[in-house]
Design a protein around this motif. Structure first.
Motif, PDB file in Angstrom:
ATOM      1  N   ALA A  71       0.836  -1.213   0.000  1.00 46.68           N
ATOM      2  CA  ALA A  71       0.000   0.000   0.000  1.00 46.68           C
ATOM      3  C   ALA A  71       0.864   1.255   0.000  1.00 46.68           C
ATOM      4  CB  ALA A  71      -0.930  -0.011   1.212  1.00 46.68           C
ATOM      5  N   GLU A  72       1.953   1.229   0.765  1.00 45.94           N
ATOM      6  CA  GLU A  72       2.872   2.375   0.809  1.00 45.94           C
ATOM      7  C   GLU A  72       3.533   2.584  -0.552  1.00 45.94           C
ATOM      8  OE1 GLU A  72       7.027   3.255   3.018  1.00 45.94           O
ATOM      9  OE2 GLU A  72       5.438   2.467   4.320  1.00 45.94           O
ATOM     10  N   ARG A  73       3.930   1.491  -1.200  1.00 51.98           N
ATOM     11  CA  ARG A  73       4.568   1.579  -2.523  1.00 51.98           C
ATOM     12  C   ARG A  73       3.579   2.120  -3.552  1.00 51.98           C
ATOM     13  NH1 ARG A  73       5.736  -1.294  -7.228  1.00 51.98           N
ATOM     14  NH2 ARG A  73       4.293  -2.957  -6.730  1.00 51.98           N
ATOM     15  N   MET A  74       2.347   1.661  -3.519  1.00 53.56           N
ATOM     16  CA  MET A  74       1.336   2.132  -4.476  1.00 53.56           C
ATOM     17  C   MET A  74       1.015   3.610  -4.250  1.00 53.56           C
ATOM     18  SD  MET A  74       0.973  -0.324  -6.483  1.00 53.56           S
ATOM     19  CE  MET A  74      -0.386   0.249  -7.477  1.00 53.56           C
ATOM     20  N   LYS A  75       1.001   4.054  -3.009  1.00 57.94           N
ATOM     21  CA  LYS A  75       0.782   5.473  -2.713  1.00 57.94           C
ATOM     22  C   LYS A  75       1.905   6.313  -3.334  1.00 57.94           C
ATOM     23  CE  LYS A  75       0.725   8.815   0.983  1.00 57.94           C
ATOM     24  NZ  LYS A  75       1.193   9.078   2.323  1.00 57.94           N
ATOM     25  N   ALA A  76       3.145   5.858  -3.186  1.00 59.01           N
ATOM     26  CA  ALA A  76       4.285   6.581  -3.751  1.00 59.01           C
ATOM     27  C   ALA A  76       4.217   6.623  -5.273  1.00 59.01           C
ATOM     28  CB  ALA A  76       5.590   5.950  -3.291  1.00 59.01           C
ATOM     29  N   LEU A  77       3.780   5.543  -5.895  1.00 62.62           N
ATOM     30  CA  LEU A  77       3.639   5.509  -7.353  1.00 62.62           C
ATOM     31  C   LEU A  77       2.650   6.564  -7.839  1.00 62.62           C
ATOM     32  CD1 LEU A  77       3.713   1.712  -8.156  1.00 62.62           C
ATOM     33  CD2 LEU A  77       5.086   3.459  -9.275  1.00 62.62           C
ATOM     34  N   GLY A  78       1.647   6.855  -7.030  1.00 64.83           N
ATOM     35  CA  GLY A  78       0.661   7.863  -7.403  1.00 64.83           C
ATOM     36  C   GLY A  78       1.139   9.283  -7.234  1.00 64.83           C
ATOM     37  N   CYS A  79       2.330   9.469  -6.668  1.00 64.53           N
ATOM     38  CA  CYS A  79       2.848  10.820  -6.406  1.00 64.53           C
ATOM     39  C   CYS A  79       3.880  11.277  -7.429  1.00 64.53           C
ATOM     40  CB  CYS A  79       3.446  10.881  -5.005  1.00 64.53           C
ATOM     41  SG  CYS A  79       2.230  10.677  -3.713  1.00 64.53           S
ATOM     42  N   ILE A  80       3.993  10.587  -8.538  1.00 66.13           N
ATOM     43  CA  ILE A  80       4.921  11.005  -9.590  1.00 66.13           C
ATOM     44  C   ILE A  80       4.279  12.140 -10.370  1.00 66.13           C
ATOM     45  CG2 ILE A  80       6.181  10.290 -11.655  1.00 66.13           C
ATOM     46  CD1 ILE A  80       5.981   7.397 -10.555  1.00 66.13           C
ATOM     47  N   GLU A  81       4.993  13.247 -10.470  1.00 64.71           N
ATOM     48  CA  GLU A  81       4.470  14.413 -11.174  1.00 64.71           C
ATOM     49  C   GLU A  81       5.171  14.564 -12.517  1.00 64.71           C
ATOM     50  OE1 GLU A  81       5.021  17.827  -8.661  1.00 64.71           O
ATOM     51  OE2 GLU A  81       4.658  16.625  -6.879  1.00 64.71           O
ATOM     52  N   ASN A  82       4.460  15.084 -13.493  1.00 67.31           N
ATOM     53  CA  ASN A  82       5.094  15.383 -14.770  1.00 67.31           C
ATOM     54  C   ASN A  82       6.029  16.567 -14.590  1.00 67.31           C
ATOM     55  OD1 ASN A  82       3.760  13.378 -16.203  1.00 67.31           O
ATOM     56  ND2 ASN A  82       2.018  14.705 -16.626  1.00 67.31           N
ATOM     57  N   ILE A  96      15.667  11.096 -24.225  1.00 69.04           N
ATOM     58  CA  ILE A  96      14.689  10.999 -23.138  1.00 69.04           C
ATOM     59  C   ILE A  96      13.297  11.163 -23.716  1.00 69.04           C
ATOM     60  CG2 ILE A  96      13.830  12.125 -21.055  1.00 69.04           C
ATOM     61  CD1 ILE A  96      16.715  12.862 -20.396  1.00 69.04           C
ATOM     62  N   GLN A  97      12.401  10.258 -23.332  1.00 74.22           N
ATOM     63  CA  GLN A  97      11.012  10.341 -23.782  1.00 74.22           C
ATOM     64  C   GLN A  97      10.153  11.092 -22.772  1.00 74.22           C
ATOM     65  OE1 GLN A  97      10.008   6.242 -24.434  1.00 74.22           O
ATOM     66  NE2 GLN A  97      11.371   6.048 -26.184  1.00 74.22           N
ATOM     67  N   THR A  98      10.281  10.743 -21.499  1.00 73.49           N
ATOM     68  CA  THR A  98       9.529  11.438 -20.453  1.00 73.49           C
ATOM     69  C   THR A  98      10.400  11.613 -19.217  1.00 73.49           C
ATOM     70  OG1 THR A  98       8.628   9.406 -19.507  1.00 73.49           O
ATOM     71  CG2 THR A  98       7.291  10.490 -21.188  1.00 73.49           C
ATOM     72  N   VAL A  99      10.077  12.644 -18.446  1.00 75.18           N
ATOM     73  CA  VAL A  99      10.747  12.898 -17.180  1.00 75.18           C
ATOM     74  C   VAL A  99       9.670  13.176 -16.149  1.00 75.18           C
ATOM     75  CG1 VAL A  99      12.348  14.381 -15.912  1.00 75.18           C
ATOM     76  CG2 VAL A  99      12.772  13.902 -18.324  1.00 75.18           C
ATOM     77  N   GLY A 100       9.741  12.482 -15.032  1.00 77.64           N
ATOM     78  CA  GLY A 100       8.817  12.716 -13.933  1.00 77.64           C
ATOM     79  C   GLY A 100       9.578  13.132 -12.690  1.00 77.64           C
ATOM     80  N   ILE A 101       8.946  13.938 -11.857  1.00 77.75           N
ATOM     81  CA  ILE A 101       9.544  14.357 -10.594  1.00 77.75           C
ATOM     82  C   ILE A 101       9.009  13.441  -9.498  1.00 77.75           C
ATOM     83  CG2 ILE A 101       9.709  16.220  -8.907  1.00 77.75           C
ATOM     84  CD1 ILE A 101       9.427  18.166 -11.261  1.00 77.75           C
ATOM     85  N   VAL A 102       9.908  12.926  -8.687  1.00 83.22           N
ATOM     86  CA  VAL A 102       9.551  11.973  -7.639  1.00 83.22           C
ATOM     87  C   VAL A 102       9.521  12.707  -6.308  1.00 83.22           C
ATOM     88  CG1 VAL A 102      10.227   9.829  -6.522  1.00 83.22           C
ATOM     89  CG2 VAL A 102      10.730  10.173  -8.926  1.00 83.22           C
ATOM     90  N   SER A 103       8.391  12.599  -5.598  1.00 84.89           N
ATOM     91  CA  SER A 103       8.287  13.299  -4.319  1.00 84.89           C
ATOM     92  C   SER A 103       8.155  12.365  -3.123  1.00 84.89           C
ATOM     93  CB  SER A 103       7.106  14.268  -4.348  1.00 84.89           C
ATOM     94  OG  SER A 103       5.915  13.579  -4.653  1.00 84.89           O
ATOM     95  N   PHE A 133      19.125  10.696  -9.568  1.00 83.73           N
ATOM     96  CA  PHE A 133      19.237  11.530  -8.380  1.00 83.73           C
ATOM     97  C   PHE A 133      20.343  12.555  -8.603  1.00 83.73           C
ATOM     98  CE2 PHE A 133      18.078   7.215  -7.073  1.00 83.73           C
ATOM     99  CZ  PHE A 133      16.868   7.444  -6.454  1.00 83.73           C
ATOM    100  N   PHE A 134      20.051  13.806  -8.366  1.00 84.25           N
ATOM    101  CA  PHE A 134      21.054  14.857  -8.379  1.00 84.25           C
ATOM    102  C   PHE A 134      21.303  15.272  -6.931  1.00 84.25           C
ATOM    103  CE2 PHE A 134      19.381  15.230 -12.658  1.00 84.25           C
ATOM    104  CZ  PHE A 134      20.531  15.408 -13.413  1.00 84.25           C
ATOM    105  N   VAL A 135      22.568  15.271  -6.516  1.00 83.64           N
ATOM    106  CA  VAL A 135      22.929  15.670  -5.151  1.00 83.64           C
ATOM    107  C   VAL A 135      24.006  16.734  -5.255  1.00 83.64           C
ATOM    108  CG1 VAL A 135      23.784  14.914  -2.911  1.00 83.64           C
ATOM    109  CG2 VAL A 135      22.416  13.346  -4.326  1.00 83.64           C
ATOM    110  N   GLN A 136      23.708  17.917  -4.721  1.00 87.67           N
ATOM    111  CA  GLN A 136      24.675  19.009  -4.680  1.00 87.67           C
ATOM    112  C   GLN A 136      25.195  19.109  -3.252  1.00 87.67           C
ATOM    113  OE1 GLN A 136      25.962  21.170  -7.117  1.00 87.67           O
ATOM    114  NE2 GLN A 136      27.299  21.681  -5.418  1.00 87.67           N
ATOM    115  N   THR A 137      26.489  18.954  -3.075  1.00 85.29           N
ATOM    116  CA  THR A 137      27.075  18.861  -1.730  1.00 85.29           C
ATOM    117  C   THR A 137      27.569  20.197  -1.184  1.00 85.29           C
ATOM    118  OG1 THR A 137      29.235  18.288  -2.635  1.00 85.29           O
ATOM    119  CG2 THR A 137      27.755  16.467  -2.066  1.00 85.29           C
ATOM    120  N   THR A 138      26.885  21.271  -1.473  1.00 86.10           N
ATOM    121  CA  THR A 138      27.300  22.566  -0.908  1.00 86.10           C
ATOM    122  C   THR A 138      26.591  22.830   0.390  1.00 86.10           C
ATOM    123  OG1 THR A 138      25.619  23.667  -2.272  1.00 86.10           O
ATOM    124  CG2 THR A 138      27.885  23.709  -3.047  1.00 86.10           C
TER     125      THR A 138
END
Length: 138
Positions: A71-82, A96-103, A133-138
């Protein structure tokens, strides 16, 4: 000096296979076996681009994450934004065909500096779906 600064802004593939470190930077230590490639750029405070392997479906991609139940995994799948607007430079992914933002991810904040900047995406291309994943270490 200008040449060094300019070259430092180009993404370079890392030679280390220290996927444990990179998965901790992404705040998902459980995915270390799924990391395929990591890029780095910068001089003093490096920026990382960490990519997982490609998976045929988004469900397969999300199966690598450490959710406590379905249930937790399915909830997270529903939170992908264009993703709209300006996107970062994705160094290793062609066509790249599509890019989604993961929250919604089961993040582990232990051992990661809280002031790092994190951006999380799902990218689809002809190979399938992958996390980036992009990680900026500043």
């Amino acid at each position: 000096m200008k040449k060094q600064i300019k070259e430092a802004q180009i993404w370079k593939t890392t030679t280390s296979q220290n996927n444990s470190y990179y998965s901790e930077l992404a705040m998902l230590p459980e995915i270390s076996d799924s990391i395929e490639i990591t890029y780095i750029r910068g001089i003093r405070d490096p920026e990382y681009c960490i990519e997982t392997k490609a998976y045929d479906t988004i469900n397969d991609l999300y199966a690598i994450l450490p959710y406590s139940d379905e249930a937790e995994r399915m909830k997270a799948l529903g939170c992908i934004e264009n993703a709209t607007g300006e996107l970062p430079e994705f160094p290793g992914i062609d066509e790249i065909q599509t890019v989604g933002i993961v929250s919604e991810l089961p993040l582990n904040y232990e051992g990661v500096a809280q002031y790092y900047f994190h951006d999380r995406y799902i990218v689809q291309n002809e190979d399938g779906y992958r996390f980036v994943f992009f990680v900026q270490t500043t």
